[in-house]
Design a protein around this motif. Structure first.
Motif, PDB file in Angstrom:
ATOM      1  N   ALA A 158       7.105  72.939 -14.296  1.00  0.00           N
ATOM      2  CA  ALA A 158       6.291  73.799 -13.787  1.00  0.00           C
ATOM      3  C   ALA A 158       5.254  73.304 -12.768  1.00  0.00           C
ATOM      4  N   LEU A 159       5.023  72.056 -12.890  1.00  0.00           N
ATOM      5  CA  LEU A 159       4.390  71.067 -12.362  1.00  0.00           C
ATOM      6  C   LEU A 159       5.148  70.695 -10.756  1.00  0.00           C
ATOM      7  N   THR A 160       6.401  70.353 -10.884  1.00  0.00           N
ATOM      8  CA  THR A 160       7.151  70.005  -9.744  1.00  0.00           C
ATOM      9  C   THR A 160       7.787  70.925  -8.989  1.00  0.00           C
ATOM     10  N   GLY A 161       8.018  72.160  -9.714  1.00  0.00           N
ATOM     11  CA  GLY A 161       8.806  73.305  -9.005  1.00  0.00           C
ATOM     12  C   GLY A 161      10.255  73.025  -8.818  1.00  0.00           C
ATOM     13  N   ASN A 162      10.824  71.888  -9.801  1.00  0.00           N
ATOM     14  CA  ASN A 162      12.065  71.930  -9.939  1.00  0.00           C
ATOM     15  C   ASN A 162      12.489  71.057 -11.304  1.00  0.00           C
ATOM     16  N   ASN A 163      13.727  70.639 -11.152  1.00  0.00           N
ATOM     17  CA  ASN A 163      14.070  70.118 -12.454  1.00  0.00           C
ATOM     18  C   ASN A 163      13.942  68.434 -12.672  1.00  0.00           C
ATOM     19  N   GLU A 164      13.139  68.194 -11.494  1.00  0.00           N
ATOM     20  CA  GLU A 164      12.831  66.419 -11.698  1.00  0.00           C
ATOM     21  C   GLU A 164      11.786  66.317 -12.815  1.00  0.00           C
ATOM     22  N   GLN A 165      12.254  65.510 -13.312  1.00  0.00           N
ATOM     23  CA  GLN A 165      11.510  65.094 -14.771  1.00  0.00           C
ATOM     24  C   GLN A 165      10.323  64.232 -14.634  1.00  0.00           C
ATOM     25  N   LEU A 166       9.143  64.601 -15.012  1.00  0.00           N
ATOM     26  CA  LEU A 166       7.921  63.706 -14.950  1.00  0.00           C
ATOM     27  C   LEU A 166       8.023  62.758 -16.065  1.00  0.00           C
ATOM     28  N   ILE A 167       7.242  61.705 -16.037  1.00  0.00           N
ATOM     29  CA  ILE A 167       7.192  60.870 -17.269  1.00  0.00           C
ATOM     30  C   ILE A 167       6.107  60.802 -17.992  1.00  0.00           C
ATOM     31  N   PHE A 168       6.000  60.938 -18.948  1.00  0.00           N
ATOM     32  CA  PHE A 168       4.789  60.921 -19.821  1.00  0.00           C
ATOM     33  C   PHE A 168       4.818  59.871 -20.629  1.00  0.00           C
ATOM     34  N   CYS A 169       3.701  59.051 -20.468  1.00  0.00           N
ATOM     35  CA  CYS A 169       3.470  58.202 -21.165  1.00  0.00           C
ATOM     36  C   CYS A 169       2.501  58.274 -22.511  1.00  0.00           C
ATOM     37  N   ASP A 170       3.116  58.113 -23.514  1.00  0.00           N
ATOM     38  CA  ASP A 170       2.538  58.505 -24.712  1.00  0.00           C
ATOM     39  C   ASP A 170       1.432  57.222 -25.402  1.00  0.00           C
ATOM     40  N   TYR A 171       1.461  56.070 -24.723  1.00  0.00           N
ATOM     41  CA  TYR A 171       0.746  55.022 -25.215  1.00  0.00           C
ATOM     42  C   TYR A 171      -0.279  54.536 -24.266  1.00  0.00           C
ATOM     43  N   LEU A 172      -0.677  55.487 -23.317  1.00  0.00           N
ATOM     44  CA  LEU A 172      -1.757  55.096 -22.369  1.00  0.00           C
ATOM     45  C   LEU A 172      -2.919  54.320 -22.991  1.00  0.00           C
ATOM     46  N   ASN A 173      -3.081  54.851 -24.404  1.00  0.00           N
ATOM     47  CA  ASN A 173      -4.303  54.358 -25.112  1.00  0.00           C
ATOM     48  C   ASN A 173      -4.141  53.020 -25.407  1.00  0.00           C
ATOM     49  N   ILE A 174      -3.133  52.374 -25.295  1.00  0.00           N
ATOM     50  CA  ILE A 174      -3.033  51.074 -25.641  1.00  0.00           C
ATOM     51  C   ILE A 174      -2.441  50.341 -24.441  1.00  0.00           C
ATOM     52  N   THR A 175      -2.688  51.016 -23.288  1.00  0.00           N
ATOM     53  CA  THR A 175      -2.349  50.068 -22.157  1.00  0.00           C
ATOM     54  C   THR A 175      -0.699  49.911 -21.957  1.00  0.00           C
ATOM     55  N   LEU A 176       0.075  50.951 -22.158  1.00  0.00           N
ATOM     56  CA  LEU A 176       1.241  50.661 -22.364  1.00  0.00           C
ATOM     57  C   LEU A 176       2.230  51.791 -21.406  1.00  0.00           C
ATOM     58  N   CYS A 177       2.931  51.410 -20.643  1.00  0.00           N
ATOM     59  CA  CYS A 177       3.552  52.617 -19.769  1.00  0.00           C
ATOM     60  C   CYS A 177       4.742  51.773 -18.911  1.00  0.00           C
ATOM     61  N   ASP A 178       5.814  51.648 -19.290  1.00  0.00           N
ATOM     62  CA  ASP A 178       6.843  51.026 -18.727  1.00  0.00           C
ATOM     63  C   ASP A 178       7.040  51.513 -17.096  1.00  0.00           C
ATOM     64  N   LEU A 179       6.698  52.536 -16.467  1.00  0.00           N
ATOM     65  CA  LEU A 179       6.876  52.884 -15.265  1.00  0.00           C
ATOM     66  C   LEU A 179       5.529  52.244 -14.382  1.00  0.00           C
ATOM     67  N   THR A 180       4.412  52.498 -14.632  1.00  0.00           N
ATOM     68  CA  THR A 180       3.395  51.944 -14.057  1.00  0.00           C
ATOM     69  C   THR A 180       3.383  50.407 -14.100  1.00  0.00           C
ATOM     70  N   GLN A 181       3.493  49.817 -15.103  1.00  0.00           N
ATOM     71  CA  GLN A 181       3.550  48.500 -15.307  1.00  0.00           C
ATOM     72  C   GLN A 181       4.506  47.694 -14.378  1.00  0.00           C
ATOM     73  N   SER A 182       5.755  48.220 -14.258  1.00  0.00           N
ATOM     74  CA  SER A 182       6.509  47.661 -13.237  1.00  0.00           C
ATOM     75  C   SER A 182       6.616  48.091 -11.887  1.00  0.00           C
ATOM     76  N   SER A 183       6.232  49.182 -11.510  1.00  0.00           N
ATOM     77  CA  SER A 183       6.499  49.763 -10.335  1.00  0.00           C
ATOM     78  C   SER A 183       5.532  49.527  -9.138  1.00  0.00           C
ATOM     79  N   ASN A 184       6.128  49.404  -8.006  1.00  0.00           N
ATOM     80  CA  ASN A 184       4.863  48.895  -6.894  1.00  0.00           C
ATOM     81  C   ASN A 184       4.461  50.158  -6.071  1.00  0.00           C
TER      82      ASN A 184
END
Lengths: 177, 279
Positions: free
Chosen positions: A49-75
């Motif tokens: 719905a959000l991207t308009g195509n089949n590209e998968q968004l990443i949902f980080c379930d542990y943002l409440n404990i500051t845990l997200c593989d994508l954001t902590q490792s990506s520039n």
């Protein structure tokens, strides 16, 4: 049809008064698994719905404990935020990142092409204790996301190397024993 | 031992350096200042007594005494963070190795955010524990408090009283606990303290000007309502669950609080969805 998986799991959970300690543990585990699988299916629907195509968004379930593989490792990454309210709102987002004196983070509101004010907040002792050695983010990137009614906004986060050593964390930390 | 204060356009929250606890909240625009002491405490879960064999369990809340214990040995450690851009200011409290709290004020936001972290609840002493967050003020509430019902009608509650029958109160704490699905508040003629929670909890006001919410529990007994297991989930690390959640505080006049907590509740319970994408 994808959302039916969560609908069914919710039906089971509500009917059996789940997730309140009123079932045996292995039954509660099953409720949790059903809800998890339902959410995974719904995440695909939301991505489409959000991207308009089949590209998968990443949902980080542990943002409440500051845990997200994508954001902590990506520039560089993009944050998509959907507002389900029928009025515009602004919300402070807290994104897990790795920070040190050699890098700065910039956040651009892609809808208005404006650069946002950001603040880096060190991860608290409580969060480190709760995370139990999972994840490496040592800061939270805080910025104010302005969102339209029943719509989404997109923010680009970029980690830049500084030409000179700049103190990112001009913090005033005071410990009162 | 210094007092600590965080402030934004709307609120000033002061912490007492001697106690390590929240000491007062000032609503700057309304000119209201109320002493607010907030503490983390725990009730000892009943394993039954001579009066009744009823134990505290998943369905039944029954503390064995009406006075809760402190979660901290001595005063909580207090520290403050103020960043360069002042989007957010935070005060950290460490009550013990298993109870922490962060109180936040965001620029431009008309509420105080309290993020509590509790667990794993220690039970080596063989005592089941039911953890509460308690707010004490000087509001003359006379035993009245208000809780919501699934975010719909807000109901007036009164200590040791039921509106439709004569109550013989046999449980001074549990007999005054009510479900709090989204908010609980107390007020006097002028001032209202509202607490919104991020999940359903039990709550009460056991003395005038005070309100409390139960935020976590770990029990060794079983209440004989059919489950047959104690509410003692050990989690993936085997030592008990850690729970983290939020309370949002509003302190304002009675008339303006009604609108504020409804608008804030919309933003909390229909919160924006955040997703990420590789660039």
């Amino acid at each position: 049809s994808s959302s039916k998986v969560l609908r069914d799991a919710m039906g089971v959970a509500q009917h059996h008064d789940a997730v309140s300690g009123t079932s045996k543990q292995h039954v509660a585990n099953d409720y949790a698994k059903r809800l998890y699988e339902g959410r995974e299916e719904c995440n695909k629907v939301i991505s489409t719905a959000l991207t308009g195509n089949n590209e998968q968004l990443i949902f980080c379930d542990y943002l409440n404990i500051t845990l997200c593989d994508l954001t902590q490792s990506s520039n560089q990454f993009v944050v998509m935020v959907y507002n389900p309210l029928a009025r515009g709102v602004s919300k402070y987002l807290r994104i897990p990142v790795n920070c040190d004196d050699h890098y700065v983070y910039v956040v651009d509101d892609l809808a208005t092409s404006t650069r946002l004010t950001v603040q880096l907040v060190p991860v608290s002792e409580a969060t480190l204790s709760v995370r139990r050695n999972r994840g490496s983010a040592n800061c939270e990137l805080v910025f104010l996301a302005k969102l339209p009614a029943l719509g989404h906004n997109t923010f680009q986060v970029t980690k830049h190397k500084t030409s000179k050593t700049v103190s990112l964390l001009k913090t005033k930390v005071e410990k009162v024993i | 031992n210094q007092d600590v204060t965080i402030t934004n356009e709307f609120y000033k929250v002061k912490f007492d350096g001697n106690t390590g606890l929240m000491a007062s909240i000032e609503n700057i625009a309304s000119g209201i200042t109320v002493p607010v002491k907030q503490d983390m405490l725990w009730y000892n879960a009943s394993m039954g007594n001579d009066e009744s064999k009823q134990q505290s369990g998943a369905y039944i809340f029954r503390p064995n005494v009406s006075t809760p214990f402190q979660c901290s040995n001595g005063k909580p450690q207090l520290s403050i963070f103020k960043g360069s851009n002042l989007l957010v200011q935070e005060v950290y409290q460490k009550f013990s190795d298993w109870v922490w709290q962060v109180i936040r004020l965001y620029a431009g936001k008309k509420q105080i955010e309290v993020e509590w972290t509790v667990g794993p609840i220690p039970v080596q002493d063989k005592w089941g524990k039911e953890i509460i967050s308690r707010y004490e003020t000087n509001l003359e509430t006379n035993g009245y408090f208000y809780t919501d019902s699934n975010g719909r009608e807000i109901l007036e509650r009164r200590k040791d009283y039921r509106p439709t029958w004569h109550l013989n109160q046999s449980e001074s704490v549990a007999g005054n606990y009510y479900p709090v699905n989204s908010r609980i508040y107390i007020h006097d003629n002028q001032v209202q303290l509202t607490v919104l929670n991020d999940r359903s909890q039990g709550g009460s006001s056991l003395s005038t000007g005070q309100l409390e919410l139960m935020i976590h529990r770990r029990l060794l007994g079983e209440d004989s309502k059919g489950v047959g297991e104690a509410l003692n989930e050990t989690g993936q690390f085997g030592d008990g669950l850690i729970s983290r959640g939020k309370h949002w505080l509003l302190l304002d006049t009675v008339t303006s609080s009604a609108k504020q907590h409804r608008l804030l509740a919309e933003e909390i319970y229909m919160s924006p969805l955040v997703a990420f994408q590789h660039h």
